[in-house]
Design a protein around this motif. Sequence first.
Motif, PDB file in Angstrom:
ATOM      1  N   TYR A   1       0.829  -1.192   0.000  1.00 47.78           N
ATOM      2  CA  TYR A   1       0.000   0.000   0.000  1.00 47.78           C
ATOM      3  C   TYR A   1       0.869   1.250   0.000  1.00 47.78           C
TER       4      TYR A   1
ATOM      5  N   SER B   1       0.592   5.368   0.765  1.00 48.16           N
ATOM      6  CA  SER B   1      -0.258   6.397   1.366  1.00 48.16           C
ATOM      7  C   SER B   1      -0.736   7.369   0.299  1.00 48.16           C
TER       8      SER B   1
ATOM      9  N   VAL C   1      -2.108  10.269   1.147  1.00 46.57           N
ATOM     10  CA  VAL C   1      -2.157  11.613   1.719  1.00 46.57           C
ATOM     11  C   VAL C   1      -1.006  12.437   1.149  1.00 46.57           C
TER      12      VAL C   1
ATOM     13  N   ASP D   1       7.495  18.935   7.283  1.00 47.21           N
ATOM     14  CA  ASP D   1       7.661  18.367   8.596  1.00 47.21           C
ATOM     15  C   ASP D   1       8.352  19.416   9.462  1.00 47.21           C
TER      16      ASP D   1
ATOM     17  N   GLN E   1       7.303  12.566  10.134  1.00 49.80           N
ATOM     18  CA  GLN E   1       5.848  12.431  10.103  1.00 49.80           C
ATOM     19  C   GLN E   1       5.468  10.941  10.139  1.00 49.80           C
ATOM     20  N   PRO E   2       5.841  10.281  11.207  1.00 46.63           N
ATOM     21  CA  PRO E   2       5.733   8.813  11.252  1.00 46.63           C
ATOM     22  C   PRO E   2       4.323   8.274  11.061  1.00 46.63           C
ATOM     23  N   LEU E   3       3.317   9.083  11.398  1.00 46.89           N
ATOM     24  CA  LEU E   3       1.954   8.547  11.269  1.00 46.89           C
ATOM     25  C   LEU E   3       1.564   8.338   9.804  1.00 46.89           C
ATOM     26  N   ARG E   4       2.351   8.894   8.888  1.00 52.44           N
ATOM     27  CA  ARG E   4       2.110   8.628   7.470  1.00 52.44           C
ATOM     28  C   ARG E   4       2.702   7.285   7.058  1.00 52.44           C
TER      29      ARG E   4
ATOM     30  N   GLN F   1       1.208  16.080  12.125  1.00 53.16           N
ATOM     31  CA  GLN F   1       1.780  15.458  10.928  1.00 53.16           C
ATOM     32  C   GLN F   1       1.543  16.330   9.701  1.00 53.16           C
TER      33      GLN F   1
ATOM     34  N   LEU G   1      -5.133   7.927  10.375  1.00 51.23           N
ATOM     35  CA  LEU G   1      -5.114   9.341  10.020  1.00 51.23           C
ATOM     36  C   LEU G   1      -4.117   9.649   8.898  1.00 51.23           C
ATOM     37  N   GLY G   2      -2.927   9.102   9.014  1.00 51.97           N
ATOM     38  CA  GLY G   2      -1.908   9.381   8.008  1.00 51.97           C
ATOM     39  C   GLY G   2      -1.984   8.448   6.809  1.00 51.97           C
ATOM     40  N   ASP G   3      -3.059   7.674   6.721  1.00 51.79           N
ATOM     41  CA  ASP G   3      -3.237   6.699   5.644  1.00 51.79           C
ATOM     42  C   ASP G   3      -1.976   5.851   5.469  1.00 51.79           C
ATOM     43  N   PRO G   4      -1.528   5.217   6.567  1.00 40.64           N
ATOM     44  CA  PRO G   4      -0.219   4.560   6.522  1.00 40.64           C
ATOM     45  C   PRO G   4      -0.289   3.170   5.902  1.00 40.64           C
TER      46      PRO G   4
END
Lengths: 548, 309
Positions: A8, A10, A12, A17, B73-76, B104, B146-149
């Motif tokens: 997958y 992402s 987004v 950052d 931005q680890p949540l991504r 993020q 949230l970050g569509d990881p």
Amino acid sequence: MTDTITPYRSTVPAARDGLPALVRAEWTKFRTVRGWVVAAVVALLLMPLFGLLGAAGSHGEVGGGPGGESRAGHRAPPTGPGGEAVNDGPYFVHRPLAGDGTVTVRVTSLTGVVLPLGNGPGGLGGPAGGGPAGPAGVPPTEGGAQPWAKAGILLKESAEPGSAYAAVMVTADHGVRLQHNFTGDTAGPPGAVTADAPRWLRLTRAGDLLTGYASPDGEAWTTVGTVRLPGLPSSVLAGLFVATPGDETFEQHLGGFESIGEPAAATATFDELDTQGGFAGSDWSGQRIGATGRPGGAPGTGDPLVEGGFDVSRGTFTLTGSGDIAPFVTEGAAAVERTLVGTFATLTVAVVLGVLFIATEYRRGLIRVSVAASPRRGRVLAAKATVIGAITFVLGLVAAAVTVPLGRRLLRDNGNLVLPTDGLTELRVVVGTAALLAVAAVLAVAVGTILRRGAGAAAGVIVLTVLPYVLAVAAVLPAGAAQWLLRITPAAGFAIQQSVVAYPQVGHPYTPVAGYFPLAPWAGFAVLCGWTVLALGLATYLLRRRDA
Amino acid sequence: MEATVEVTGLRKRYGPAVALDGMTFTVAPGLVTAFVGPNGAGKSTTMRVILGLDRADEGSALVGGRWYRDLRQPLRHLGALLDPAALHPARRGRDHLLWLARSQALPTGRVDEVLRLTGLESAARRRTGGYSLGMRQRLGIAAALLGDPPVLILDEPFNGLDPEGIVWMRGFLRALAAEGRAILVSSHLMSELQDTAGHLVVVGRGRVVADTGVAELIAAASGDRVTLRTVERTEAMTVLAGAGATVTVTDRETLTVSGLPAGRVVALLNEAGLPFSEVSAHRATLEEAYMELTRDAVEFRAPRPEAAR
């Protein structure tokens, strides 16, 4: 089975950052907890509330006339060239001087007496109705000259109180001094004047430059110093003067501070007077420079000692006077920072907010979410400190900027003396109050991070920051202990609010109770900042090293 | 970045207690990896090490080939649900997601998107202090998404869910895996992961006890057992035993046949002209397979009081 899998990606969109994103996140955290927002508003309101309540409940005690006279309120003291409040009431025997010139004279004695209460008004800040005063009408006590009684050569812009001047003088206990414009003070040779050890003095004007000299014998001269009085007009007054502060004793007691003041008079004798340069005429005229802010100089009492006077006989001048020529020094109660008494309450709330901002995260386990969102943990702390610092700074700034003018107006309307403050000092007091709150709140965040417990951290920071201040200014502690605490604890930061200046050339108890901090405003603030930097360093280290 | 988590030789002690003892496994993309074992086996500790919350004494835990702490931005890259109660009770659910999104630099639209995905829209403007555990789990999943990881790590996401919620969660996890995400789901109840997990990592006392595909495991646990219901019990036993099967009598009309696939059993009975009313291949549940797998493992019978963290 993984052969057919497309990993997958992402969807987004990427974005920048960094710290600004974390600051926004922490700001969102703060504003979405209603209790914190309410607390911030309460903190903001506490400062004007305390300040205005204090001002409303404070009615003029200053400048009450001699027994029974109507308390018409104070007369505002004149302001010197630097804008500060001054006492300007020496007895001045002068001739006009146009352009450059020199005055030389020998001082052969300087003595003084304390005038009993009843001849003059009570001490400033003392209890209404006077203190343990002697019965009215007793003859002057031979108390000797006040340590800062002055006699010498004065060159003054005009007889207008507060006008520019330079003077070289002998003092009772502090040797020869060269003073100018009330706040400037340079020490010359030590030693008191007696008939056996007279002192020769000389003051020379050359343009804007005034140089003072002293000599034990009229032959070997020492330069005391040179001062520049920019803008001094060509035509000035020059001659001899005598001045003395009143006799004041101070007593600190639990919860307060008492000063018992009695006016004093000083008498000096001069001879061997010599004038050079643009002096006009030959008649010396004597006058007491106008009313002073300091009670005790009130003209019209009819007492020759208070009114002052001079006498010339065969080249010997004898001058008597009872007013001082010096900065106006009084307890901070009369200063602009008096309106900011509520700072400690606002600070307490700010500290609690700072602690809760981080300690709640530990309590709820939210800290793991925070550091998972930002594995560079130092940045989480930096963002938190930035947000809490900015919030408390802004609310402190608003609170102080509203409280100072309102409080001052209310104090004045109630007949209180509020010392004039120059704009820069007032800006420093207002912005400094905001900075004090902000730095203390950041300290709270750091301590909250270190201890991870809200109650303990809040108690710790309050004990370190608010408590020493309250104990010191409320006179719970003796002055020595209070000064010691206000040097080393974060409470030293309250010094940033001090607008009054401690002048060594004015005898006064410069203690916390009277509104004087042991450290200079920025030095005290630096102590608070030092604590905060240390705590932040330790907090960062622990946050990085500990398992979250 | 590849959607994988590679855990290699993790060791960690808390004082005298060994929490991780050479933990090694990989989470592959496209399927749900079940991370199972008794309480105290090291599941949560492993997850915290992967997320950089705890520091391992030895070993590595890489997300797409990188340490989590090095991710920007680890949540991504990785979404995690560790503790659904990690919320400020006075904050609204949506605001919790909002601050995470800010951290993020994610667009606010993502917040509403994950609220919709997790079915939390109606509760989004309520304070989380009033949430049920099931709602908190959903909010935690929303935060993880949230970050569509490409990688998700969920610790006990089924806890506190009602039966409807469990069904929803299973379907949701399957759908997320089908998109190609690598998903690690810890659980101590295997039944929750029935029909969801594609891979199984079984841990005990800080290390991996078994690491296997779920399909193979169930096949192995099921064996070739066939349940046969027939009135001609004796004849059927003779025929099937003659073909090499082991036959045991279950009750008056039921036999259990091992060693022959169901199709062969049917063919043999037909050849012999024997009537039967049921021939069914036995299929083990994931739970049975798990029990079989761990039956002999001492780790699962006498857990020492190890640190829970």
